[in-house]
Design a protein around this motif. Structure first.
Motif, PDB file in Angstrom:
ATOM      1  N   THR A 164      11.830  -3.694 122.249  1.00 46.61           N
ATOM      2  CA  THR A 164      11.277  -3.908 120.916  1.00 46.61           C
ATOM      3  C   THR A 164      12.161  -3.221 119.887  1.00 46.61           C
ATOM      4  O   THR A 164      12.598  -2.086 120.098  1.00 46.61           O
ATOM      5  CB  THR A 164       9.841  -3.360 120.822  1.00 46.61           C
ATOM      6  OG1 THR A 164       9.035  -4.000 121.806  1.00 46.61           O
ATOM      7  CG2 THR A 164       9.241  -3.610 119.451  1.00 46.61           C
ATOM      8  N   ILE A 165      12.425  -3.910 118.777  1.00 49.08           N
ATOM      9  CA  ILE A 165      13.274  -3.369 117.716  1.00 49.08           C
ATOM     10  C   ILE A 165      12.486  -3.445 116.414  1.00 49.08           C
ATOM     11  O   ILE A 165      11.955  -4.509 116.058  1.00 49.08           O
ATOM     12  CB  ILE A 165      14.582  -4.173 117.586  1.00 49.08           C
ATOM     13  CG1 ILE A 165      15.313  -4.215 118.933  1.00 49.08           C
ATOM     14  CG2 ILE A 165      15.482  -3.581 116.513  1.00 49.08           C
ATOM     15  CD1 ILE A 165      16.403  -5.258 119.008  1.00 49.08           C
ATOM     16  N   GLN A 166      12.415  -2.325 115.695  1.00 47.31           N
ATOM     17  CA  GLN A 166      11.631  -2.278 114.470  1.00 47.31           C
ATOM     18  C   GLN A 166      12.327  -1.437 113.416  1.00 47.31           C
ATOM     19  O   GLN A 166      13.163  -0.593 113.723  1.00 47.31           O
ATOM     20  CB  GLN A 166      10.234  -1.709 114.740  1.00 47.31           C
ATOM     21  CG  GLN A 166       9.340  -2.617 115.578  1.00 47.31           C
ATOM     22  CD  GLN A 166       7.966  -2.033 115.787  1.00 47.31           C
ATOM     23  OE1 GLN A 166       7.837  -0.859 116.132  1.00 47.31           O
ATOM     24  NE2 GLN A 166       6.937  -2.844 115.582  1.00 47.31           N
ATOM     25  N   GLY A 167      11.909  -1.687 112.147  1.00 46.28           N
ATOM     26  CA  GLY A 167      12.386  -0.875 111.042  1.00 46.28           C
ATOM     27  C   GLY A 167      13.058  -1.693 109.972  1.00 46.28           C
ATOM     28  O   GLY A 167      13.682  -2.716 110.250  1.00 46.28           O
TER      29      GLY A 167
ATOM     30  N   SER B  68      21.851 -10.751 117.794  1.00 45.75           N
ATOM     31  CA  SER B  68      22.830  -9.663 117.843  1.00 45.75           C
ATOM     32  C   SER B  68      22.155  -8.305 117.951  1.00 45.75           C
ATOM     33  O   SER B  68      22.694  -7.381 118.582  1.00 45.75           O
ATOM     34  CB  SER B  68      23.733  -9.699 116.604  1.00 45.75           C
ATOM     35  OG  SER B  68      24.534 -10.860 116.594  1.00 45.75           O
ATOM     36  N   LEU B  69      20.971  -8.156 117.356  1.00 48.34           N
ATOM     37  CA  LEU B  69      20.256  -6.881 117.443  1.00 48.34           C
ATOM     38  C   LEU B  69      19.838  -6.589 118.887  1.00 48.34           C
ATOM     39  O   LEU B  69      19.841  -5.432 119.311  1.00 48.34           O
ATOM     40  CB  LEU B  69      19.031  -6.890 116.526  1.00 48.34           C
ATOM     41  CG  LEU B  69      19.318  -6.896 115.022  1.00 48.34           C
ATOM     42  CD1 LEU B  69      18.010  -6.913 114.239  1.00 48.34           C
ATOM     43  CD2 LEU B  69      20.166  -5.683 114.623  1.00 48.34           C
TER      44      LEU B  69
ATOM     45  N   LEU C 139      16.992   1.286 112.160  1.00 51.20           N
ATOM     46  CA  LEU C 139      16.300   0.513 113.187  1.00 51.20           C
ATOM     47  C   LEU C 139      16.081   1.375 114.425  1.00 51.20           C
ATOM     48  O   LEU C 139      16.949   2.166 114.809  1.00 51.20           O
ATOM     49  CB  LEU C 139      17.101  -0.734 113.571  1.00 51.20           C
ATOM     50  CG  LEU C 139      17.354  -1.764 112.459  1.00 51.20           C
ATOM     51  CD1 LEU C 139      18.133  -2.945 113.017  1.00 51.20           C
ATOM     52  CD2 LEU C 139      16.052  -2.236 111.836  1.00 51.20           C
ATOM     53  N   THR C 140      14.928   1.237 115.042  1.00 48.03           N
ATOM     54  CA  THR C 140      14.619   1.968 116.268  1.00 48.03           C
ATOM     55  C   THR C 140      14.258   0.969 117.359  1.00 48.03           C
ATOM     56  O   THR C 140      13.841  -0.167 117.080  1.00 48.03           O
ATOM     57  CB  THR C 140      13.445   2.932 116.065  1.00 48.03           C
ATOM     58  OG1 THR C 140      12.275   2.182 115.666  1.00 48.03           O
ATOM     59  CG2 THR C 140      13.771   3.964 114.999  1.00 48.03           C
ATOM     60  N   THR C 141      14.409   1.398 118.599  1.00 47.98           N
ATOM     61  CA  THR C 141      14.106   0.525 119.726  1.00 47.98           C
ATOM     62  C   THR C 141      13.282   1.259 120.759  1.00 47.98           C
ATOM     63  O   THR C 141      13.362   2.497 120.883  1.00 47.98           O
ATOM     64  CB  THR C 141      15.409  -0.010 120.365  1.00 47.98           C
ATOM     65  OG1 THR C 141      15.084  -0.940 121.396  1.00 47.98           O
ATOM     66  CG2 THR C 141      16.226   1.119 120.963  1.00 47.98           C
ATOM     67  N   SER C 142      12.485   0.505 121.495  1.00 52.06           N
ATOM     68  CA  SER C 142      11.721   1.055 122.610  1.00 52.06           C
ATOM     69  C   SER C 142      11.779   0.071 123.753  1.00 52.06           C
ATOM     70  O   SER C 142      12.269  -1.052 123.614  1.00 52.06           O
ATOM     71  CB  SER C 142      10.265   1.308 122.186  1.00 52.06           C
ATOM     72  OG  SER C 142       9.648   0.102 121.790  1.00 52.06           O
TER      73      SER C 142
ATOM     74  N   ALA D 288      15.706   3.830 123.937  1.00 47.05           N
ATOM     75  CA  ALA D 288      15.978   4.716 122.801  1.00 47.05           C
ATOM     76  C   ALA D 288      17.025   5.785 123.123  1.00 47.05           C
ATOM     77  O   ALA D 288      17.553   6.432 122.207  1.00 47.05           O
ATOM     78  CB  ALA D 288      14.685   5.396 122.349  1.00 47.05           C
ATOM     79  N   ASP D 289      17.333   5.979 124.408  1.00 48.01           N
ATOM     80  CA  ASP D 289      18.296   7.007 124.821  1.00 48.01           C
ATOM     81  C   ASP D 289      19.714   6.430 124.747  1.00 48.01           C
ATOM     82  O   ASP D 289      20.267   5.951 125.731  1.00 48.01           O
ATOM     83  CB  ASP D 289      17.972   7.483 126.231  1.00 48.01           C
ATOM     84  CG  ASP D 289      18.826   8.687 126.648  1.00 48.01           C
ATOM     85  OD1 ASP D 289      19.664   9.130 125.833  1.00 48.01           O
ATOM     86  OD2 ASP D 289      18.642   9.173 127.774  1.00 48.01           O
ATOM     87  N   VAL D 290      20.299   6.498 123.564  1.00 49.52           N
ATOM     88  CA  VAL D 290      21.602   5.900 123.329  1.00 49.52           C
ATOM     89  C   VAL D 290      22.717   6.680 124.017  1.00 49.52           C
ATOM     90  O   VAL D 290      23.620   6.112 124.643  1.00 49.52           O
ATOM     91  CB  VAL D 290      21.874   5.801 121.813  1.00 49.52           C
ATOM     92  CG1 VAL D 290      23.291   5.320 121.558  1.00 49.52           C
ATOM     93  CG2 VAL D 290      20.860   4.877 121.160  1.00 49.52           C
ATOM     94  N   ALA D 291      22.673   7.996 123.912  1.00 50.09           N
ATOM     95  CA  ALA D 291      23.761   8.830 124.420  1.00 50.09           C
ATOM     96  C   ALA D 291      23.989   8.626 125.915  1.00 50.09           C
ATOM     97  O   ALA D 291      25.131   8.661 126.388  1.00 50.09           O
ATOM     98  CB  ALA D 291      23.469  10.299 124.124  1.00 50.09           C
ATOM     99  N   ALA D 292      22.922   8.401 126.669  1.00 50.91           N
ATOM    100  CA  ALA D 292      23.054   8.268 128.117  1.00 50.91           C
ATOM    101  C   ALA D 292      23.854   7.041 128.524  1.00 50.91           C
ATOM    102  O   ALA D 292      24.414   7.000 129.625  1.00 50.91           O
ATOM    103  CB  ALA D 292      21.663   8.218 128.760  1.00 50.91           C
ATOM    104  N   ARG D 293      23.932   6.042 127.655  1.00 47.46           N
ATOM    105  CA  ARG D 293      24.600   4.797 128.017  1.00 47.46           C
ATOM    106  C   ARG D 293      26.057   4.752 127.568  1.00 47.46           C
ATOM    107  O   ARG D 293      26.786   3.827 127.929  1.00 47.46           O
ATOM    108  CB  ARG D 293      23.843   3.599 127.429  1.00 47.46           C
ATOM    109  CG  ARG D 293      22.411   3.503 127.919  1.00 47.46           C
ATOM    110  CD  ARG D 293      21.848   2.119 127.734  1.00 47.46           C
ATOM    111  NE  ARG D 293      21.668   1.722 126.358  1.00 47.46           N
ATOM    112  CZ  ARG D 293      20.687   2.119 125.561  1.00 47.46           C
ATOM    113  NH1 ARG D 293      19.797   2.988 126.027  1.00 47.46           N
ATOM    114  NH2 ARG D 293      20.593   1.674 124.316  1.00 47.46           N
TER     115      ARG D 293
END
Length: 485
Positions: free
Chosen positions: A12-15, A44-45, A58-61, A74-79
Motif C-alpha cells: 500500500t502506498i499513501q500520502g 511506477s510507484l 509517500l509512505t508504504t506498508s 517500509a524498511d528501505v535501508a535493508a534492501r
C-alpha cells in the motif's frame, strides 16, 4: 519452483494525494508480469516501493519476499544491499540514472566491475559486447548529453542490467525507441526469465506487453482493474476500461480534422539545402523543409538519425553545416520545443506551481488559461504542489505540453511528446494538440517512432535516415519528403 523470487503482499502506498490500494504479486523463476494502465495510476510507484525509492511525502506498508528473504516494505535501508546484485531497476528516465560527466562505456564498465565483480579487462570486453548488442557501437565515448534520448535509454539499460540481477524491474524500457530497437530490448528483457529469473515490466506499449507474454495487470487510479494471462487480457478484455485501453491503440484512431489553411499561406518555417554531421557522421544533406500554419508534419527515422538535431536547427538552437532557414514574422516566443525527456526541461528544485508562476510573470501570460488547459490535459490541480521528480513521467510530459501551449507558439517541434502516456491519454493529448494547432495556426513538427500514430495524426511526413514510408492517411495526404543520409 521452490519459492517465489519476488512476492509483494498487501503493498500500500499513501500520502500527498496518492492512494495505491493493497497490491500483491507473486513472481517465481521464469515468470514475467507486465503492468499496464493510465498515466499516474501508480505503476511506477509500485516499482519504486519494491526498490525502496519512493519520492518523499509517500509512505508504504505491506510485506516483500525477495529471493527468499522477507522485508517490511517500509524498511528501505535493508534492501539497498540488493540493488544491482539481486534486484535491478531499469529506470523510466535515463537522465536520472546516468552520470552526466561520465562517458557511456565507462558507466557500463563500472557496473560490470563493481556490481558483477568482473576483472577490469573482462568488464571492458563485456561492455563492448553490450554496446554492440544494443546498436551503440559509436556511443561508448560520448557523454549522456551527446546521445539521443533513445540511445541514452539503451545505455541506462545496459548499465542497470550489467550486474546480472535475477529479479529485474523495467520501467518503460522501450519508450522513444524505433521498432527494431524496441524489439531488441524486449528480447534482452526476455532473457532474464528464460535464465530462471523474474521480470516485472511497466509499459504503455500494448505490443510490448503482447511480446513479453506472461501475466498482465491493468491498473487505474491505484486499483487493479483486470488481471490474467497476457493472451487473454490483451485479446479479450473483460472490463470496460480494458476495452477502452486496447481500443485506443494508435492504429484504431480516427483521422484528424482536415487542414483548411490556404494553399498559398506563408509557411511558418522554410529551410533549403540543410546538411548536418555529428561525431564525424553525416546525418542528412540537401534537405528541404517547410511547415504551413496549422500543419502537422511527422518526422520519422531510426534512433540517432538526427530528428532532434533537425528540430534544434529549425528553432535556432543549433547551427547547420549548410543551407538556410527562414521563419515567418511573429512574436519572440514563436519558436518552441517539447523536449523528448521532460525532466531535462524542468528545474527539479521548485514546485510546479512556482515554475508556472515564474513563466506567467516572466512573459506576461494569461494566468487564467492554466486551469482550463490542465483540465483538457487531464492534470489534477493537486499536482501543482509537487516538484517535477515527485510526479509520474506521463504527468510531467503533460505539464511540458501545458507550459508550451501557454506560450502560443507559431512553430512547435514536438519531440516524442506523448511517449510516456497510456494509449487513452495519448490520444486525448494529441487530439488537443492538433485542435489547438489548427485554431492558432501553429505549425507542428511531430517526432514519433510509432508509424501508426504518425499516419493517424499528421498531414504528411518527413523521413530521415533509413526510415521508409508508412501506410495510412498521412502518407497519402501529400507526397513523402525524404532526406538522404
Amino acid at each position: 519452483m521452490s519459492h517465489p523470487l519476488l512476492q509483494a503482499t498487501d503493498l500500500t502506498i499513501q500520502g500527498d494525494g496518492v492512494t495505491i490500494a493493497p497490491f500483491s504479486l507473486n513472481l517465481g523463476s521464469g515468470e514475467r508480469l507486465t503492468l499496464l494502465g493510465e498515466t499516474g495510476s501508480g505503476k511506477s510507484l509500485i516499482a519504486q516501493a519494491i526498490m525502496g525509492t519512493l519520492p518523499r511525502g509517500l509512505t508504504t506498508s505491506g510485506e516483500l519476499l525477495i529471493d527468499g528473504t522477507r522485508y517490511a516494505a517500509a524498511d528501505v535501508a535493508a534492501r539497498r544491499t540488493l540493488w544491482g546484485r539481486r534486484l535491478a531497476l531499469l529506470p523510466q528516465e535515463p537522465w536520472h540514472a546516468l552520470d552526466p560527466t561520465m562517458r557511456a562505456a565507462a558507466q557500463i564498465t563500472e557496473s560490470h566491475r563493481h556490481v558483477a565483480g568482473l576483472a577490469r579487462a573482462d568488464a571492458r570486453q563485456a561492455t563492448q559486447h553490450d554496446l554492440t548488442e544494443l546498436g551503440l557501437e559509436d556511443a561508448g565515448g560520448k557523454l549522456p548529453g551527446e546521445l539521443s534520448g533513445g540511445m541514452a535509454q539503451r545505455v541506462a539499460f545496459a548499465a542497470a542490467s550489467a550486474g546480472g540481477a535475477p529479479i529485474v524491474i523495467a520501467d518503460e524500457p522501450t519508450k522513444g525507441l524505433d521498432a527494431p530497437r524496441r524489439d531488441a530490448v524486449v528480447e534482452l528483457l526476455a532473457r532474464t526469465p528464460r535464465a530462471g529469473g523474474a521480470l516485472l515490466t511497466i509499459t504503455h506499449d500494448i505490443d510490448v506487453a503482447r511480446r513479453l507474454g506472461g501475466e498482465v495487470v491493468i491498473l487505474r487510479q491505484g486499483q487493479v482493474v483486470e488481471r490474467g494471462p497476457a493472451q487473454q487480457v490483451l485479446s479479450d478484455p473483460q472490463t470496460e476500461y480494458g476495452r477502452r485501453l486496447l481500443g485506443a491503440e494508435p492504429s484504431r484512431w480516427p483521422a484528424p480534422p482536415p487542414l483548411t489553411s490556404a494553399a498559398d499561406a506563408t509557411p511558418v518555417v522554410t529551410a533549403r539545402g540543410l546538411a548536418k554531421s555529428r561525431g564525424g557522421r553525416l546525418l542528412f544533406q540537401d534537405l528541404d523543409v517547410s511547415v504551413g500554419p496549422g500543419e502537422i508534419v511527422g518526422v520519422v527515422g531510426p534512433s540517432g538519425c538526427g530528428k532532434s538535431t533537425l528540430g534544434d536547427m529549425l528553432l535556432g538552437l543549433a547551427s547547420c553545416d549548410a543551407g538556410e532557414i527562414e521563419h515567418a514574422p511573429g512574436h519572440r516566443l514563436g519558436l518552441q520545443k517539447l523536449y523528448q525527456d521532460p525532466p531535462a526541461a524542468f528545474s527539479s528544485h521548485w514546485r510546479l506551481s512556482r515554475l508556472l508562476d515564474d513563466l506567467v510573470r516572466r512573459h506576461d501570460l494569461e494566468r487564467s488559461a492554466i486551469a482550463p488547459l490542465m483540465e483538457r490535459l487531464g492534470l489534477d490541480g493537486r499536482l501543482l504542489v509537487r516538484r517535477p521528480g515527485e510526479i509520474s513521467g506521463g504527468e510531467l510530459q503533460r505539464f511540458a505540453i501545458l507550459r508550451v501551449l501557454l506560450l502560443k507558439p507559431r512553430l512547435l517541434f514536438a519531440d516524442e511528446p506523448t511517449s510516456r502516456l497510456d494509449p487513452i491519454t495519448q490520444q486525448q493529448t494529441l487530439s488537443l494538440l492538433v485542435e489547438l494547432a489548427r485554431e492558432r495556426h501553429c505549425g507542428v513538427m511531430l517526432v514519433s517512432h510509432d508509424p501508426a500514430l504518425i499516419a493517424r495524426v499528421c498531414d504528411r511526413q518527413l523521413a530521415l535516415g533509413e526510415a521508409t514510408n508508412v501506410n495510412g492517411p498521412a502518407a497519402s495526404a501529400r507526397p513523402l519528403e525524404t532526406a538522404s543520409a
